[in-house]
Design a protein around this motif. Sequence first.
Motif, PDB file in Angstrom:
ATOM      1  N   ALA A   1     -31.704  -7.495  66.850  1.00  0.00           N
ATOM      2  CA  ALA A   1     -30.675  -6.658  67.469  1.00  0.00           C
ATOM      3  C   ALA A   1     -30.259  -5.469  66.612  1.00  0.00           C
ATOM      4  CB  ALA A   1     -29.462  -7.512  67.841  1.00  0.00           C
ATOM      5  N   PRO A   2     -30.079  -5.606  65.290  1.00  0.00           N
ATOM      6  CA  PRO A   2     -29.698  -4.427  64.503  1.00  0.00           C
ATOM      7  C   PRO A   2     -30.729  -3.305  64.563  1.00  0.00           C
ATOM      8  CG  PRO A   2     -29.237  -6.424  63.265  1.00  0.00           C
ATOM      9  CD  PRO A   2     -30.028  -6.838  64.465  1.00  0.00           C
ATOM     10  N   GLN A   3     -32.015  -3.662  64.635  1.00  0.00           N
ATOM     11  CA  GLN A   3     -33.047  -2.638  64.739  1.00  0.00           C
ATOM     12  C   GLN A   3     -33.090  -2.029  66.135  1.00  0.00           C
ATOM     13  OE1 GLN A   3     -36.903  -3.781  63.164  1.00  0.00           O
ATOM     14  NE2 GLN A   3     -35.937  -5.126  61.652  1.00  0.00           N
ATOM     15  N   VAL A   4     -32.769  -2.828  67.153  1.00  0.00           N
ATOM     16  CA  VAL A   4     -32.633  -2.276  68.502  1.00  0.00           C
ATOM     17  C   VAL A   4     -31.520  -1.236  68.510  1.00  0.00           C
ATOM     18  CG1 VAL A   4     -32.055  -2.794  70.905  1.00  0.00           C
ATOM     19  CG2 VAL A   4     -33.502  -4.375  69.604  1.00  0.00           C
ATOM     20  N   TYR A   5     -30.389  -1.593  67.917  1.00  0.00           N
ATOM     21  CA  TYR A   5     -29.254  -0.660  67.868  1.00  0.00           C
ATOM     22  C   TYR A   5     -29.656   0.620  67.144  1.00  0.00           C
ATOM     23  CZ  TYR A   5     -24.429   0.931  67.619  1.00  0.00           C
ATOM     24  OH  TYR A   5     -23.287   1.663  67.781  1.00  0.00           O
ATOM     25  N   GLU A   6     -30.358   0.478  66.033  1.00  0.00           N
ATOM     26  CA  GLU A   6     -30.761   1.641  65.239  1.00  0.00           C
ATOM     27  C   GLU A   6     -31.645   2.589  66.035  1.00  0.00           C
ATOM     28  OE1 GLU A   6     -33.064   2.614  61.004  1.00  0.00           O
ATOM     29  OE2 GLU A   6     -32.930   0.554  61.758  1.00  0.00           O
ATOM     30  N   LEU A   7     -32.635   2.035  66.753  1.00  0.00           N
ATOM     31  CA  LEU A   7     -33.550   2.889  67.512  1.00  0.00           C
ATOM     32  C   LEU A   7     -32.835   3.554  68.685  1.00  0.00           C
ATOM     33  CD1 LEU A   7     -36.613   3.661  67.364  1.00  0.00           C
ATOM     34  CD2 LEU A   7     -36.920   2.093  69.304  1.00  0.00           C
TER      35      LEU A   7
ATOM     36  N   GLY B   1     -25.571 -15.454  73.559  1.00  0.00           N
ATOM     37  CA  GLY B   1     -25.925 -16.162  72.350  1.00  0.00           C
ATOM     38  C   GLY B   1     -25.628 -17.644  72.357  1.00  0.00           C
ATOM     39  N   ASP B   2     -24.389 -18.036  72.704  1.00  0.00           N
ATOM     40  CA  ASP B   2     -24.022 -19.451  72.627  1.00  0.00           C
ATOM     41  C   ASP B   2     -24.014 -20.105  74.000  1.00  0.00           C
ATOM     42  OD1 ASP B   2     -21.814 -18.401  73.840  1.00  0.00           O
ATOM     43  OD2 ASP B   2     -20.382 -18.972  72.292  1.00  0.00           O
ATOM     44  N   GLY B   3     -24.536 -19.395  75.006  1.00  0.00           N
ATOM     45  CA  GLY B   3     -24.547 -19.927  76.360  1.00  0.00           C
ATOM     46  C   GLY B   3     -23.294 -19.637  77.144  1.00  0.00           C
ATOM     47  N   GLN B   4     -22.232 -19.189  76.481  1.00  0.00           N
ATOM     48  CA  GLN B   4     -20.976 -18.942  77.184  1.00  0.00           C
ATOM     49  C   GLN B   4     -20.345 -17.593  76.866  1.00  0.00           C
ATOM     50  OE1 GLN B   4     -18.277 -22.218  76.598  1.00  0.00           O
ATOM     51  NE2 GLN B   4     -19.529 -23.635  77.772  1.00  0.00           N
ATOM     52  N   SER B   5     -20.874 -16.875  75.882  1.00  0.00           N
ATOM     53  CA  SER B   5     -20.314 -15.573  75.537  1.00  0.00           C
ATOM     54  C   SER B   5     -21.420 -14.677  75.000  1.00  0.00           C
ATOM     55  CB  SER B   5     -19.195 -15.711  74.498  1.00  0.00           C
ATOM     56  OG  SER B   5     -19.691 -16.295  73.313  1.00  0.00           O
ATOM     57  N   LEU B   6     -21.177 -13.393  75.015  1.00  0.00           N
ATOM     58  CA  LEU B   6     -22.169 -12.453  74.527  1.00  0.00           C
ATOM     59  C   LEU B   6     -22.394 -12.615  73.028  1.00  0.00           C
ATOM     60  CD1 LEU B   6     -21.021  -9.155  76.284  1.00  0.00           C
ATOM     61  CD2 LEU B   6     -22.994 -10.554  76.909  1.00  0.00           C
ATOM     62  N   ASP B   7     -23.648 -12.583  72.620  1.00  0.00           N
ATOM     63  CA  ASP B   7     -23.954 -12.504  71.199  1.00  0.00           C
ATOM     64  C   ASP B   7     -23.301 -11.238  70.649  1.00  0.00           C
ATOM     65  OD1 ASP B   7     -25.952 -13.208  68.834  1.00  0.00           O
ATOM     66  OD2 ASP B   7     -26.087 -11.048  69.209  1.00  0.00           O
ATOM     67  N   PRO B   8     -22.590 -11.311  69.526  1.00  0.00           N
ATOM     68  CA  PRO B   8     -21.846 -10.144  69.032  1.00  0.00           C
ATOM     69  C   PRO B   8     -22.714  -8.915  68.788  1.00  0.00           C
ATOM     70  CG  PRO B   8     -21.103 -12.123  67.920  1.00  0.00           C
ATOM     71  CD  PRO B   8     -22.298 -12.523  68.733  1.00  0.00           C
ATOM     72  N   ALA B   9     -23.906  -9.106  68.225  1.00  0.00           N
ATOM     73  CA  ALA B   9     -24.772  -7.953  67.970  1.00  0.00           C
ATOM     74  C   ALA B   9     -25.245  -7.332  69.275  1.00  0.00           C
ATOM     75  CB  ALA B   9     -25.961  -8.369  67.103  1.00  0.00           C
ATOM     76  N   TRP B  10     -25.522  -8.172  70.258  1.00  0.00           N
ATOM     77  CA  TRP B  10     -25.944  -7.640  71.549  1.00  0.00           C
ATOM     78  C   TRP B  10     -24.779  -7.016  72.305  1.00  0.00           C
ATOM     79  CZ3 TRP B  10     -30.261  -6.139  73.680  1.00  0.00           C
ATOM     80  CH2 TRP B  10     -31.453  -6.533  73.067  1.00  0.00           C
ATOM     81  N   ALA B  11     -23.581  -7.535  72.105  1.00  0.00           N
ATOM     82  CA  ALA B  11     -22.415  -6.922  72.738  1.00  0.00           C
ATOM     83  C   ALA B  11     -22.268  -5.474  72.281  1.00  0.00           C
ATOM     84  CB  ALA B  11     -21.156  -7.718  72.404  1.00  0.00           C
ATOM     85  N   GLU B  12     -22.515  -5.214  70.998  1.00  0.00           N
ATOM     86  CA  GLU B  12     -22.475  -3.833  70.501  1.00  0.00           C
ATOM     87  C   GLU B  12     -23.506  -2.960  71.200  1.00  0.00           C
ATOM     88  OE1 GLU B  12     -21.657  -2.689  66.325  1.00  0.00           O
ATOM     89  OE2 GLU B  12     -22.197  -4.779  65.904  1.00  0.00           O
TER      90      GLU B  12
END
Length: 300
Positions: A196-202, A222-233
């Motif tokens: 995810a950090p490299q996705v954000y960078e590109l 990420g945990d099945g019930q909430s957005l993964d924090p890196a993907w939320a960004e």
Amino acid sequence: MTTDPNRRGPVRALLTAIVVTCLASPLAAHDEPIGDAVKDLPLFDAHMHYKEPAWDRYPVKSVIELMDRNGVAMALVSSTPDEGTIRLWEHAPNRIVPELRPYHGGFGSGNWTKMDGMDAYLEGRLERYPHEGIGEFHIHRLDTSDEALFRKIIGMARDRDIYLHVHSGPEPVRWLYSLDPDVKIIWAHAGLSTPAPQVYELMSEFSDLLADTSLREWDIVGDGQSLDPAWAEIIFDFQDRLMIGSDTWVNAQWDRYDEIMASNRAWLALLPRSVAEKIAYKNAERAFGRSVSTKQIGTR
């Protein structure tokens, strides 16, 4: 064609859990999630294939029925060979946005750039049919000796104002932009295994880069019930440049189509309505100059 309802049970349970818990998410402090109303949104499937092994098992009529059942108003389709895309488009021209995949004969994801006459093949298909993209194609390993071919492909896309749909890591995308900074690119699977950090960078580096999130559903939730924090960004910062997809690259994906689209609605349910609508269909409307609506469901 029927689908075992028990196969969809886990995803339905996930969607229910998300709707119940999303109001407690930190994201909800400022924006109320769309929640259960997500089921009323039309979807644009920005990564569909109709490859030859699917033709008998899933005739064109059944593909449109699957789209209807899941509220998928339109789909961006590429196929191996291209005939699959044309079959779908001819059956339902108001539901299918065709794009040209290079793979045919003995040339596939690992060797397509080495085919003699590939540029002529692509040019011929583009002249004959109304493709609105070239791809999805793979660049498994960057080979700069392919530059002449890619310059021709970029030229074909530029002449027609259409996208390249690129399955690769970040470096091939950077390389394509180095050949032409104005090339229009959809990054397949948002890099698939790219962290995810490299996705954000590109996505930050190239302000016009679009990405489809097919095969990323379980990374995003990420945990099945909430957005993964890196993907939320990624989702909130690049909400105008993301689209969902199914990636029906094998028949097993067609078998799971209900579950795949339900999993996309599950993570969209966590988003404010304005963001969910963009990723569900409005970004695709803008990219392809289409109007996407639930009124298209049940039509061809």
